[in-house]
Design a protein around this motif. Structure first.
Motif, mmCIF file in Angstrom:
data_model
loop_
_atom_site.group_PDB
_atom_site.id
_atom_site.type_symbol
_atom_site.label_atom_id
_atom_site.label_comp_id
_atom_site.label_asym_id
_atom_site.label_seq_id
_atom_site.Cartn_x
_atom_site.Cartn_y
_atom_site.Cartn_z
ATOM 1 N N GLU A 1 0.798 -1.225 0.000
ATOM 2 C CA GLU A 1 0.000 0.000 0.000
ATOM 3 C C GLU A 1 0.835 1.283 0.000
ATOM 4 N N MET B 1 -7.401 1.490 -8.793
ATOM 5 C CA MET B 1 -6.650 2.322 -7.843
ATOM 6 C C MET B 1 -5.288 2.664 -8.436
ATOM 7 N N ALA C 1 -11.137 0.358 0.172
ATOM 8 C CA ALA C 1 -9.669 0.207 0.175
ATOM 9 C C ALA C 1 -9.125 -0.041 1.575
ATOM 10 N N THR D 1 -6.168 -2.555 -3.372
ATOM 11 C CA THR D 1 -4.936 -1.935 -2.871
ATOM 12 C C THR D 1 -4.173 -1.384 -4.062
#
Ligand SMILES: [Fe+2]
Length: 586
Positions: free
Chosen positions: A150, A447, A561, A571
């Motif tokens: 992350e 993402m 998330a 992620t």
């Protein structure tokens, strides 16, 4: 308090210096004893209570005498575990909640830290330095939860050390990444050990923990937990010697169930229990106030009124180690006093802060001016900012393994409720080498990749609304921007517009922007007043609800998330199963 104020405070009870104000004829809700007292006067010098007793010797000609006949005095309400570092800014928060009796908050800073690094914490400290509501803070020791997936740690040891020593930092923020602690991550343990040595609190996050894990976490150093959802869990935490928070806010509202720990056992010592919303949305703040709502709800659930007030005043003050200055009506405490019609009616008729009446009948006499700093994407932590100039349609296409005309089975996030997801699978057709969405219930979720040069794209189902693109930079816990939707053009437009307005939320459908909510403070906090912020959010929420979302579509979005809650999350490295610790799709 400077030396002159200190000396004056000592002299007032002795009649050598006159009080600035004396409150007469009130009954005092004594949070130290749990009793109501009559026939006492409260003398105030400067911002502090100088005297509580029966003498008149501190009244001089210049002393203002406040007649509080028929009133009950309570100390201001304290939230021991807020998350006021995203959404509404602290200044508009004060304007909305101070008149309804909340006079102090201990709030986490992990969100603004994840968004801006140390700049975020410093901005909060600066913004709240002069505000009438007392803000205290917690700093994060472990964020994000999975740094290898992350992005880098929010705070280095040096940065953490600088802030944990700050006098207004009372705690380490909730240890969502407790797995890192019990797996003996040296970085995390070093930070927590420093907090222990400094006698700072460590906020636990023991959602669904086994008794063995909870014991281990107490050995790690946690001093409280706000994740109980049953009375038994509250009891268990108190049995083991940590403080238990009864949560009732926008994410979960469990007071009805949790208060049974008190109503079923009237003899139970409630000193280790506190009330907290954990988190309130702008809409809920406007509707409910803040801590006053929790006290009202606790009373409605059968908690005796004075106990409910203690759980929002002296109990949090003692827990946080600030009971010398707040939490009760006693000498040396700040004159943060609520004038109530009755202990069972916790909404104050008047609010005094630092010895001045600041609100009457729920209305602030003087609003704090909104003057918030802006932190546009150029100031964000680098992992949140793309290395490319703009998102394009191709960013959101997903290459298929199977041949054109065939179907491919892929794992998806299945939304169960606002915070919980589970693993599911869907079969998607392949066209021109790409996986195609063939069902209104399926959306893409993309993402910004950990390398920042592309998106990690997967699929989700069960959101409810079939929409072109909804981009956000607000989602917990590391606040990496992402976009959901079923149209790649709309997804690109939503993402680009979201970055252009300085972060926040942008909804695009059919090629048109249907709603946007700028969050110009790090992409997670608005610089606007609460009403404007709420209206912007409601436009987006309403559109989503009208197209099929059930409840809390933006809270649901914010949790997609969050790898601290089960089970399947997006992620920056792809679709992730937090239980098996596997990347399922990227
Ligand atoms: Fe929390």
């Amino acid at each position: 308090m400077n030396m002159e104020e200190y000396k004056d405070l000592i002299q007032v009870p002795l009649g050598r210096v006159h009080a600035d104000k004396v409150i007469n004829n009130a009954r005092i809700i004594n949070t130290y004893t749990g009793k109501v007292q009559s026939g006492l006067k409260v003398a105030i010098k400067g911002s502090r209570i100088a005297y509580v007793g029966t003498s008149d010797s501190m009244v001089g000609e210049e002393t203002e005498v406040i007649d509080a006949t028929g009133m009950f005095l309570a100390p201001g309400y304290i939230d021991p575990h807020g998350h006021t570092d995203f959404g509404a800014n602290p200044i508009t928060l004060v304007n909305e909640i101070l008149p309804r009796g909340t006079t102090a908050i201990m709030t986490d800073t992990k969100s603004l830290t994840a968004a801006l690094g140390v700049t975020g914490i410093q901005a909060l400290l600066d913004m709240t330095e002069q505000l009438p509501l007392k803000f205290f803070y917690a700093v994060t020791a472990a964020n994000p939860i999975f740094p290898h997936l992350e992005g880098e740690e929010s705070l280095s040891m040096e940065e953490y050390t600088r802030f944990i020593n700050h006098p207004r930092v009372l705690a380490v923020g909730e240890l969502v990444s407790w797995v890192r602690a019990i797996d003996l991550d040296e970085t995390v343990l070093s930070k927590l050990n420093l907090a222990r040595r400094l006698n700072k609190r460590i906020e636990g996050h023991g959602a669904g923990c086994s008794p063995e894990t909870l014991n281990a976490l107490i050995n790690v150093g946690i001093t409280s937990c706000h994740e109980s959802i049953t009375p038994e869990e509250i009891q268990h935490r108190i049995n083991l010697g940590i403080h238990a928070m009864l949560r009732h806010g926008s994410i979960r509202s469990d007071l009805e169930a949790l208060s049974r720990v008190i109503t079923m056992d009237p003899e139970l010592d409630t000193r280790w229990m506190m009330l907290t919303p954990d988190c309130f949305s702008p809409g809920d703040i406007l509707t409910h106030g803040y801590m006053v709502f929790l006290v009202e709800e606790a009373i409605r659930c059968g908690v005796p009124p004075v106990k409910a007030i203690q759980m929002a005043t002296i109990n949090p003050a003692q827990y946080l180690g600030i009971d010398r200055v707040v939490g009760g009506i006693g000498p040396s405490r700040y004159a943060d006093i609520l004038f109530l019609e009755h202990p069972s009616l916790p909404a104050p008729v008047k609010v005094m802060v630092n010895g001045e009446i600041v609100a009457e009948n729920g209305k602030l006499i003087q609003h704090s001016q909104l003057n918030c700093p802006r932190f546009h994407p150029g100031n964000w932590r680098s992992g949140r900012v793309p290395s490319f100039k703009a998102a394009v349609t191709e960013h959101f296409l997903v290459k298929a393994v199977a041949a054109d005309g065939e179907y491919e089975q892929v794992p998806v996030i299945k939304i169960v409720n606002r915070t919980i997801t589970k693993l599911d699978y869907v079969k998607l057709p392949v066209k021109s080498g790409e996986l195609i969405i063939n069902d209104e219930d399926i959306l893409k979720i993309s993402m910004l990749h950990i390398n920042r040069d592309r998106f990690a794209t997967a699929f989700m189902k069960g959101y409810g609304a079939s929409i072109g693109g909804l981009a956000t930079s607000t989602a917990h816990d590391h606040h990496t921007p992402f976009v959901i939707g079923n149209n790649e053009d709309d997804m690109a437009l939503a993402f680009n517009r979201m970055m252009e307005i300085g972060g926040g939320l942008v909804l695009v459908d059919g090629g048109q922007i249907k709603g946007e909510c700028p969050m110009v403070i790090g992409g997670i906090m608005s610089n606007r007043d609460m009403g404007s912020l709420n209206r912007e959010l409601k436009v987006i929420e309403q559109y989503l609800m009208e197209r099929g979302c059930k409840s809390g579509p933006l809270i649901t979005l914010d949790f997609l998330a969050h790898t601290g809650v089960p089970f399947i999350r997006i992620t920056p490295s792809g679709l992730y199963d937090v239980r098996s610790k596997e990347i399922l799709f990227s």
